[in-house]
Design an enzyme around this catalytic site. Structure first.
Site, mmCIF file in Angstrom:
data_model
loop_
_atom_site.group_PDB
_atom_site.id
_atom_site.type_symbol
_atom_site.label_atom_id
_atom_site.label_comp_id
_atom_site.label_asym_id
_atom_site.label_seq_id
_atom_site.Cartn_x
_atom_site.Cartn_y
_atom_site.Cartn_z
ATOM 1 N N SER A 74 109.883 6.373 112.897
ATOM 2 C CA SER A 74 107.966 7.302 112.317
ATOM 3 C C SER A 74 107.548 5.482 111.518
ATOM 4 C CB SER A 74 108.219 8.061 112.394
ATOM 5 O OG SER A 74 108.893 8.617 111.405
ATOM 6 N N LYS A 124 120.936 8.757 114.024
ATOM 7 C CA LYS A 124 120.324 9.698 115.435
ATOM 8 C C LYS A 124 120.631 9.335 116.362
ATOM 9 C CE LYS A 124 115.927 11.404 114.419
ATOM 10 N NZ LYS A 124 115.464 11.240 115.802
ATOM 11 N N GLU A 131 112.545 19.428 118.359
ATOM 12 C CA GLU A 131 111.381 18.789 118.062
ATOM 13 C C GLU A 131 110.659 19.383 119.050
ATOM 14 O OE1 GLU A 131 108.104 15.022 117.248
ATOM 15 O OE2 GLU A 131 110.219 14.368 117.121
#
Length: 265
Positions: A45, A112, A181
């Site tokens: 991000s 991740k 998410e």
């Protein structure tokens, strides 16, 4: 100074305590955030928040390793997770080579990886080679172009079943935890109950085992847009603008620097 989390303590937290995860991208903010967070995620991000890109897809291994090193240096007591960027885990061997780079060039505790059933064999390959993996199911930002946007999952029976299947596959492959998410709260609750590993939610309601937010969203620094699931705990952008304005005014008026800010003989 808080005691550093481990995979063992994180897995043991399920059903016992809520886990807190925040993103971090540099040494300074890692040092400020780690006392509050059980885990720090060096998320791709950063490409949107700090590079100004429209999505996360152009993040590179070099960027992620650089920022992960910075976070580890700033918060050596933190449990740090490196987000594997788009295109870095296309095959099991490629994924292992890139994850080995992360472990050799940083002090990250885990990586991740986005994806469910299709990523399960790859996750198993990594885990079998001593790479700790956090999964990521539900809305997957790295799939934004192929899926036609940021689409909330779980509003129809097909996506509900698919995310549930993905979570079970990721757990079976050996992931120690997973992020879920952009899903409906009932789907997040179903996933949390269906797996024995901790489920960290973002835009997924309160029933998960923990929560994660992007720090610049949470502190109100990123103003380009505000996702529905974000709560701003500080109006950071306004505070910075006001401070910069005050500094500029004092320079123009000759008020700064004062005697206390100058060196004596």
């Amino acid at each position: 100074m808080r005691k550093k989390e481990t995979i063992t303590t994180i897995k043991a937290a399920k059903g016992e305590r809520k886990l807190v995860m925040l993103t971090a991208y540099d040494a300074l903010f890692a040092s400020l955030l780690h006392e509050a967070a059980d885990m720090l995620l060096v998320g791709d991000s950063l490409n949107m928040s700090f590079l100004g890109e429209p999505d996360t897809l152009s993040a590179t291994m070099e960027q992620m390793i650089y920022h992960t090193r910075a976070v580890c240096n700033g918060a050596p007591e933190a449990f740090v997770i490196c987000d594997m960027p788009f295109g870095s885990v296309n095959t099991p061997d490629e994924a292992l080579a890139n994850c080995v780079k992360v472990f050799q060039q940083t002090r990250a505790d885990a990586v991740k990886i986005e994806g469910g059933t299709e990523r399960a064999p790859l996750i198993r390959h990594l885990v079998d080679n001593a790479i700790a993996v956090m999964g990521h199911v539900g809305l997957k930002p790295q799939s934004v172009r192929s899926e036609g946007g940021y689409i909330v999952q779980g509003r129809d029976e097909e996506s509900f079943k698919k995310v549930l299947e993905d979570a079970r596959a990721v757990e079976a492959a050996g992931a120690f935890a997973l992020v879920i998410e952009g899903v409906t709260p009932d789907l997040a609750e179903a996933v949390t109950k269906a797996v024995k590993i901790p489920v960290i939610g973002i835009g997924a309601g309160r029933a998960t085992d923990g929560q994660v937010l992007v720090w610049s969203d949470m502190l109100g620094f990123f103003e380009a847009f505000k996702p529905k699931f974000v709560k701003r705990y500080l109006n950071g952008a306004e505070l910075v603008r006001n401070a910069a304005k005050t500094y500029a005014e004092e320079v123009k008026e000759g008020k700064f620097p004062e005697d206390m800010h100058t060196y004596g003989k």
